[in-house]
Structure formats: structure tokens, C-alpha cells
Design an enzyme around this catalytic site. Structure first.
Site, short mmCIF file in Angstrom:
data_model
loop_
_atom_site.label_atom_id
_atom_site.label_comp_id
_atom_site.label_asym_id
_atom_site.label_seq_id
_atom_site.Cartn_x
_atom_site.Cartn_y
_atom_site.Cartn_z
N HIS A 95 -1.32 18.57 36.42
CA HIS A 95 -0.64 17.92 35.28
C HIS A 95 0.66 17.31 35.78
O HIS A 95 1.33 17.87 36.66
CB HIS A 95 -0.36 18.97 34.19
N GLU A 165 -3.93 10.71 32.17
CA GLU A 165 -2.73 10.90 31.35
C GLU A 165 -1.59 10.05 31.91
O GLU A 165 -0.83 10.52 32.78
CB GLU A 165 -2.30 12.37 31.36
#
Ligand code: 13P
Length: 243
Positions: A95, A165
Site C-alpha cells: 500500500h 490506487e
């Protein structure tokens, strides 16, 4: 198979209230073989959430991070063996919020391998910053993040889930535009398809109940990785209804 994944990040969420709100707003019978719902709470809530019977039966549980090392002298870390003890099915890796803390492409690869060895599905995040997008270097950058995994012949990327993302859309309240999502995901799919793979790619970044129907219509999208809008059981249920 479509995926709707909640990343609760480092937020305090009352899982009883969350579940109540989710149940009140979502017909459980719609959770079938074509939609997998996954909640990734903080480490301190993993056991509690994993033990709730509804979560056990209907909703899968994921971790937000894992160590690439085996159990041993690594203060503050959690191993894949720990996750296996609680029947954790998924784990987020790479992430951008963890990459900002120093997680490298090589760490991501090692974590992915360790997770796969324990039959835990890695959710591998990738995405460019605004600076890279403005320099029109998105494709080059995305390739540099994913090449590490592609090049490793021992690693079956079809057993991973990927989540595009873009950093500039995370936590901003405005999701990336459909064209950007389409272009980036199509590019990654094209590159990986050279290796005869058919990837599962999700989108993450300011997804909510209002924008989710349109984003779901993007080519090749298999679902969402949701931050803020996953903290409220009702809002998350309303996103689930759009699948
Ligand atoms: P938001 O949905 O809050 O933008 O977060 C996206 C994300 O980072 C999920 O991993």
C-alpha cells in the site's frame, strides 16, 4: 468473481455497530459465489473480527500488512504464521501508505511469496503519484512497481489480487476519472497478458456509494479496495449493493 475489500487502515471501528449497520442495509443472500467481501481491520481487531460468526461465514478477513520473516526476533512484527492461526484469508501488501514508510518493491515481492506459501491471498497495491502522472510517466512507473513480481518465475501472479490506487485519489473525496482508471488497468493487463495471465485488478481511491456504479463499468475492473467509505457499515453496504 468480484471483490469488495474494506481497508480500515489505522481507524478505530466498533465492529458490532459496523456489522449491525451493514446487516440492516445489505441483503446477505446477495453474497454469493460471484462477490467476495473482505474486511481488513487493524491487527488488534483481527482476532475479534475473525471470531464473529457472521464474518466467518459470509465475510472474509484480511490483514493490512505482514512481515516477510518467519516467527522470531522481530519486535513489533506479525508473521504469516500468526495470520494463519486466525484463518486470515487475505493480506494487503505494498500500500502506498506503507511504501511511504519504506516498504520497497523487493519487500513486497518477499511478502507476496511468504503469503502464497501459507495460502493467504496477497492484495498487491500499485499506483503513481500526482508528480509522476503530471510528467506523463505513469506507465513506466506502474511497470517498475510490478516488474519485480512478473520477473520471478516461481511466483504465480494469478494467485494474487492487484489494486490500482493512484496516490492522488486516495483520501481526497474525488476518485480518479474513468479514463485514467481504464488506461492504467488496461496497460497493466496488456503487459501481464504477454505472460498468459488473467489478472484480477481492483480500483482504490475515494470510492463511495455514488461513484461506485460508474467506476464498476470500467473495462477489466474486478471490484474495489475502499478506505474511508468502508468505515461505516451502511455506506459500505450501499457500495456492495452496486455490484
Ligand atoms: P480511500 O477510499 O479513503 O480513498 O482509501 C483508499 C485506499 O487507500 C484503500 O486502500
Amino acid at each position: 468473481m468480484k471483490f469488495l475489500i474494506a481497508n480500515w487502515k489505522m481507524n478505530l471501528v466498533d465492529s458490532d455497530n459496523w456489522l449491525l449497520a451493514f446487516n440492516e442495509n445489505f441483503d446477505n443472500s446477495s453474497i454469493n459465489n460471484s462477490l467476495e467481501i473482505v474486511i481488513c481491520p487493524s491487527f488488534t481487531q483481527l482476532a475479534e473480527v475473525a471470531q464473529k460468526s457472521f464474518f466467518k461465514n459470509k465475510i472474509k478477513i484480511g490483514a493490512q500488512n505482514v512481515s516477510e520473516n518467519p516467527p522470531g526476533p522481530y519486535t513489533g512484527e506479525i508473521s504469516t504464521e500468526h495470520l494463519s492461526q486466525f484463518g486470515i484469508n487475505y493480506c494487503i501488501v505494498g500500500h502506498s501508505e506503507r511504501r511511504a514508510l519504506g516498504e520497497s518493491n523487493s519487500d513486497v515481492k518477499n511478502k507476496v511469496k511468504k503469503l502464497l506459501s501459507k495460502k493467504i491471498t496477497p492484495i498487491v497495491c500499485f499506483g503513481e503519484s500526482l508528480e509522476i502522472q503530471e510528467k506523463r510517466e505513469t506507465e513506466k512507473f506502474l511497470l517498475s512497481q510490478l516488474d519485480y513480481l512478473l520477473k520471478d518465475k516461481d511466483l504465480d501472479i494469478n494467485k494474487c489480487i492487484f489494486a490500482y490506487e493512484p496516490l492522488w485519489a486516495i483520501g481526497k473525496g474525488v476518485a480518479a476519472d474513468l479514463q485514467t482508471i481504464n488506461t492504467s488497468i488496461s496497460y497493466v493487463k496488456k503487459v501481464f497478458d504477454k505472460n498468459n495471465s488473467s489478472l484480477t485488478v481492483l480500483y482504490g481511491g475515494s470510492v463511495n456509494k455514488d461513484n461506485s456504479p460508474e467506476i464498476l463499468s470500467a473495462d477489466h475492473i474486478s471490484g474495489f479496495l475502499v478506505g474511508n467509505s468502508s468505515l461505516d457499515g451502511k455506506e459500505f453496504a450501499n457500495i456492495a449493493k452496486n455490484f
